[in-house]
Design a protein around this motif. Structure first.
Motif, mmCIF file in Angstrom:
data_model
loop_
_atom_site.group_PDB
_atom_site.id
_atom_site.type_symbol
_atom_site.label_atom_id
_atom_site.label_comp_id
_atom_site.label_asym_id
_atom_site.label_seq_id
_atom_site.Cartn_x
_atom_site.Cartn_y
_atom_site.Cartn_z
ATOM 1 N N LEU A 201 0.821 -1.201 0.000
ATOM 2 C CA LEU A 201 0.000 0.000 0.000
ATOM 3 C C LEU A 201 0.864 1.263 0.000
ATOM 4 O O LEU A 201 0.644 2.198 -0.770
ATOM 5 N N ASN A 397 -7.174 9.161 2.602
ATOM 6 C CA ASN A 397 -7.041 7.942 1.791
ATOM 7 C C ASN A 397 -7.735 8.089 0.447
ATOM 8 O O ASN A 397 -7.245 7.620 -0.571
ATOM 9 N N GLN A 435 -0.905 7.245 9.132
ATOM 10 C CA GLN A 435 -1.171 7.368 10.563
ATOM 11 C C GLN A 435 -0.427 6.292 11.350
ATOM 12 O O GLN A 435 0.218 6.562 12.348
ATOM 13 N N ASN A 436 -0.533 5.027 10.865
ATOM 14 C CA ASN A 436 0.168 3.937 11.543
ATOM 15 C C ASN A 436 1.375 3.565 10.685
ATOM 16 O O ASN A 436 1.316 2.637 9.916
ATOM 17 N N ARG A 438 3.963 3.246 7.894
ATOM 18 C CA ARG A 438 4.117 2.138 6.947
ATOM 19 C C ARG A 438 5.423 2.312 6.188
ATOM 20 O O ARG A 438 5.436 2.816 5.066
ATOM 21 N N GLU B 295 -8.157 -3.543 5.098
ATOM 22 C CA GLU B 295 -6.946 -3.280 5.866
ATOM 23 C C GLU B 295 -6.986 -1.850 6.374
ATOM 24 O O GLU B 295 -7.320 -0.928 5.648
ATOM 25 N N VAL B 297 -5.734 1.628 7.234
ATOM 26 C CA VAL B 297 -4.629 2.424 6.722
ATOM 27 C C VAL B 297 -4.321 3.545 7.697
ATOM 28 O O VAL B 297 -5.201 4.258 8.078
#
Lengths: 599, 297
Positions: A201, A397, A435-436, A438, B295, B297
């Motif tokens: 992603l 997103n 946010q988390n 990656r 999932e 994000v």
């Protein structure tokens, strides 16, 4: 390409050629063992190009080995032999009689064309589904080989292939395969695919078309595996379709996995280890006398031995012996980093805007973003705030193409970019952080940033400078060679920002960039961001829960609640908006605030 | 028309077996993200249990449940010994582990029992067939379709009405949250393997009932088909697994029935080719799993 890559390659080549020289001196069975080893190694390297760099295990590569072995065998077999064993062959194949080189080229190209067609389907599938599809490929090709009797003699032995594979041919091809495998891994294409492996992603959001990268790797790897098929066919002279099915898939996968599929060094180590174990166990299999006891014959003990080795490696070191690093990367940790240019590369052109018009995003029944219209202009910092679950991250997103919109339109300047993929939007100048966090966890900080900087490769140059500039901007120059996953939380956030900056974005979306940072780190980050916004002319859309930060940093604030925009304007004005206070504190809380303000 | 009906019955019977196998794979995949390559060896184990039960003179009505019980036990043992250490590994790690387990078991069967195919003693009634109008239906086909239906209904009840079943469905949607809610990981995973073993066992009994023999690689091909069925249906989706199993059964039987003679050798390849083309249209399968595309994000 770093000098390190060539040191690595030199090491492999020395080992392979050294082995070949020793085997020639010993002669006889040692030579045969080494030829089989080289052929297996080539197949494993080929499988590793796809599986190692994409992280998707393939059971299907022996299909290409089989295709190439049969086709090249037909091409090199003497014409009289074909009249006997393959009487129904079409004339153009029946009369063909080529040398090994010509046959190899044709067989490898043919296998790659087949791979391209199959790969278009397989590259659309994710992870485990792709693995099963490769399994299907193996079964299909196996069935076709058995069915196509006129070409392959079905399930009977295919014989009469001239034995042209000698030790030096095999060694030469192994050197070729190892050079290609390592160059691919360290190339821009390999880097992009590895980024996709670590986080598909995020790779997409950095402009990598992961599917296309997988397809490229798949086709190259099919070519290499086909080469090993040609050599195998011309080594054995006679073989049957069973040679290209599950038993050998198991042995080759074992080599790939035990050594560590992510590296060329791992493929080499695995091939050596499994070859040795197989040779030892094969001798055991035919009965062995130890201390006067005759051990009972154990049919298939090689399979059990290999199986146990796999289990042991999976339990103790799932990434394989060499896991993620090549031998040279283990020894030479530091790499050369280009000097950061004095002037920041300038992307600022005239008055860009990013506009969302009545954008809606629904997950089944839940409407996460409801007819939201926002705009971000050049050199503008817009804050996006709202309670948890108000749809801020979903809006980011949607705007960055990570999620498709349900309805509404997104415009970049005057172009309608609704529905564009995240990779395409990255190309159009939209960078983002997550946010988390990656990051591409197995890559170094520098490689993380390089993935984004190499977006336009090979069309544009200067990626090294972009990387250096982005690292310098986020104060990460000293940590360039550190593996990203080992950094502290705050540094990981900085890497994410640096990575987005390397896209040279016109618009940058930051999702809680200061989360987990202390006050000083936050202040330093904000100063950096403000500077970047001015020097680069970037528009920034920032989500954060740190309201004082947002109020100080932003010229304009958008407030969301329950999927809708409930207020928009200058920070001071928004702060006093009764709707906003209510959204944050509830009706009762807002009354208390109002009372407090009036008293 | 009769020919068509006859083939439909064949397809339902074969598809049902694929569906049971695919369902067993899907339950494990949905909870652990693991593709269990050794699922076929559970089926083979069932076959050998039937064989030994037959040799011991046990009647089929006792031998069949016993064989299923052996499959359940083997599945749980497999999980405890081989898969628990890699439970937190990547999908590739778990897949490779199960592949190794499968090969080790196959080799053990070859060494400890026999490399060749062994006959299994079955009641004569299974080989009979019933004529309904112009249709001839084998008793084993009736058995196979009935058992498949009963199992699907029972499993549905189990997953919707029992605590363990609900815990499993919760774990399949989000294992970490389910654990936070007090669902015990070991219980759920052991339970999932028990169910998956039962499904493989049932499929094994049905498979052997139609063939009256067992060999070390017996489970390999049907489970390969079940893999394909499970991606056709949507990997990790239980309804999808059933749909994929039946769909593959229909594709295979009707290709065999209607394909011209010259093309028959390619029927397996063609069947899989059709599946791959279907995947081109629906990459997430016919009935995608709930988690696909969700999932965070």
């Amino acid at each position: 390409m770093q000098a390190r890559t060539w040191i690595g390659i030199a090491g492999y080549v020395a080992l392979l050629l050294g082995g070949a020289v020793v085997a020639t001196l010993i002669g006889g069975s040692a030579e045969r063992v080494l030829i089989v080893f080289f052929v297996s190694l080539i197949a494993v390297l080929g499988m590793g190009i796809y599986s190692g760099n994409s992280g998707i295990l393939s059971f299907g590569h022996l299909a290409f080995m089989g295709i190439a072995a049969y086709l090249s065998g037909i091409l090199t077999m003497p014409v009289q032999m074909k009249q006997v064993s393959l009487a129904n062959l079409p004339a153009f194949l029946g009369e063909a009689n080529m040398g090994l080189l010509g046959a190899t080229v044709i067989a490898v190209i043919f296998a790659m064309v087949v791979a391209l067609v199959v790969g278009i389907v397989i590259s659309r599938l994710e992870g485990s589904a792709a693995t099963i599809a490769t399994l299907g490929l193996l079964v299909i090709v196996h069935g076709v080989i058995i069915g196509a009797r006129d070409f392959t003699r079905g399930s009977q032995s295919f014989f009469g292939v001239p034995r042209l594979t000698d030790l030096w041919v095999a060694a030469g091809c192994a050197v070729l395969a190892i050079v290609i495998a390592r160059l691919y891994r360290d190339s821009v294409l390999g880097l992009k695919l590895r980024a996709g492996r670590d986080d598909g992603l995020a790779a997409g959001a950095m402009g990598v078309n992961v599917r296309r990268q997988r397809l490229i790797a798949w086709v190259i790897s099919a070519g290499i595996v086909a080469l090993s098929g040609v050599l195998l066919g011309h080594f054995l002279g006679a073989f049957s379709v069973k040679k290209f099915y599950f038993v050998d898939t198991f042995a080759l996968l074992a080599m790939l996995i035990v050594g560590g599929m992510a590296t060329v060094t791992g493929a080499l180590a695995g091939a050596i280890l499994i070859t040795i174990v197989t040779e030892v166990l094969r001798r055991l299999e035919s009965g062995l006398v130890i201390f006067g006891y005759e051990l009972p014959d154990m049919f298939g003990s090689t399979n059990i031995g290999i199986g146990l080795i796999i289990l042991f490696v999976m339990w103790k070191r799932a990434g394989g012996i060499f896991d993620r690093l090549e031998w040279d990367e283990l020894i030479f940790r530091r790499t050369r980093t280009a000097a950061a240019p004095e002037e920041m590369p300038h992307a600022a052109e005239e008055g860009h805007t990013l506009r969302a018009e009545k954008v809606t995003k629904a997950f089944d029944g839940l409407i996460a973003v409801n007819e939201v219209s926002v705009a971000v202009g050049q050199s503008e910092i817009v804050g996006l705030i709202g309670p948890n679950g108000s749809g801020k991250t979903t809006l980011l997103n949607v705007l960055s193409g990570v999620l498709p919109v349900t309805s509404g339109r997104v415009f970049l300047d005057d172009d309608d970019v609704t529905g564009a993929s995240s990779a395409r939007l990255a190309g159009l100048g939209i960078g983002r952080t997550f946010q988390n966090i990656r990051l591409f966890t197995s890559l170094s900080v520098k490689q993380n940033v390089a993935v984004a900087a190499l977006r336009q490769w090979p069309a544009a140059s200067g990626a090294d400078e972009k990387v250096a500039a982005a690292l310098a901007a986020m104060g990460l120059t000293d940590k360039a060679d550190t593996q990203a996953s080992t950094l502290s939380y705050g540094d990981q956030r900085r890497v994410e920002i640096a990575r987005a900056l390397a896209l040279e974005p016109r618009f940058l979306f930051l999702d809680e960039p200061a989360a987990g940072m202390n006050r000083e780190e936050t202040d330093a980050l904000m100063a950096d961001l403000k500077g970047l916004c001015q020097t680069r002319g970037m528009g920034i859309l920032i989500v954060d829960h740190d309201l004082p930060l947002i109020m100080r940093l932003c010229e304009r604030v958008v407030v969301m609640n329950e999927g809708r925009v409930i207020a928009e304007g200058e920070p001071a004005a928004v702060q006093k908006d009764p709707g906003v206070v209510e959204a944050y504190l509830g009706a009762k809380g807002s009354q208390q605030v109002a009372d407090a303000l009036s008293s | 028309m009769d020919f068509f009906l006859q083939q439909t019955i064949n397809a339902v019977s074969l598809g049902g077996t694929y569906a049971l196998l695919a369902l067993g794979l899907a339950i494990i995949f949905s909870i652990m993200g693991m593709i269990n390559f050794a699922h076929g060896e559970l089926m083979t184990t069932t076959g050998y249990a039937l064989m030994f039960a037959g040799l011991a003179g046990l009647p089929f009505v006792i031998a069949a449940p016993l064989a299923v019980a052996v499959a359940i036990g083997t599945a749980m043992l497999m999980e405890r010994i081989a898969f628990r250490p890699v439970r937190k590994g990547s999908p590739a790690t778990m897949l490779v582990t199960s592949f190794a387990v499968a090969v080790i078991l196959q080799t053990l069967f070859q060494n400890l029992i026999a490399t060749r195919s062994q006959p299994v003693i079955l009641p004569d009634a299974l080989a009979q067939s019933v004529a309904i109008g112009d249709l001839t239906i084998g008793v084993n086909q009736i058995l196979s379709i009935t058992i498949t239906v009963i199992i699907l209904v029972a499993l549905n009840w189990f997953l919707k009405r029992t605590t363990l079943g609900i815990a499993m469905r919760a774990a399949a949607e989000d294992f970490s949250v389910a654990r936070l809610m007090g669902v015990r990981a070991n219980a759920v995973i052991s339970g999932a393997f028990a169910i998956s073993g039962a499904l493989a066992g049932a499929a094994g009994v049905l498979w052997v009932a139609q063939r009256a023999s067992v060999d070390p690689l017996m489970g390999f091909v049907p489970v390969l088909k079940a893999f394909i069925a499970s991606i056709l249906g949507g990997l990790g989706s239980l309804t999808g697994a059933v749909a994929g199993g039946f769909a593959l059964g229909f594709i295979e039987i009707f290709l065999t029935a209607y394909l011209p003679e010259d093309w028959q050798p390619f029927k397996e390849a063609l069947a899989l080719g059709i599946v791959i083309l279907l995947l081109l249209v629906r990459p997430n399968g016919l009935i995608p799993a709930f988690n696909i595309g969700r999932e965070k994000v």
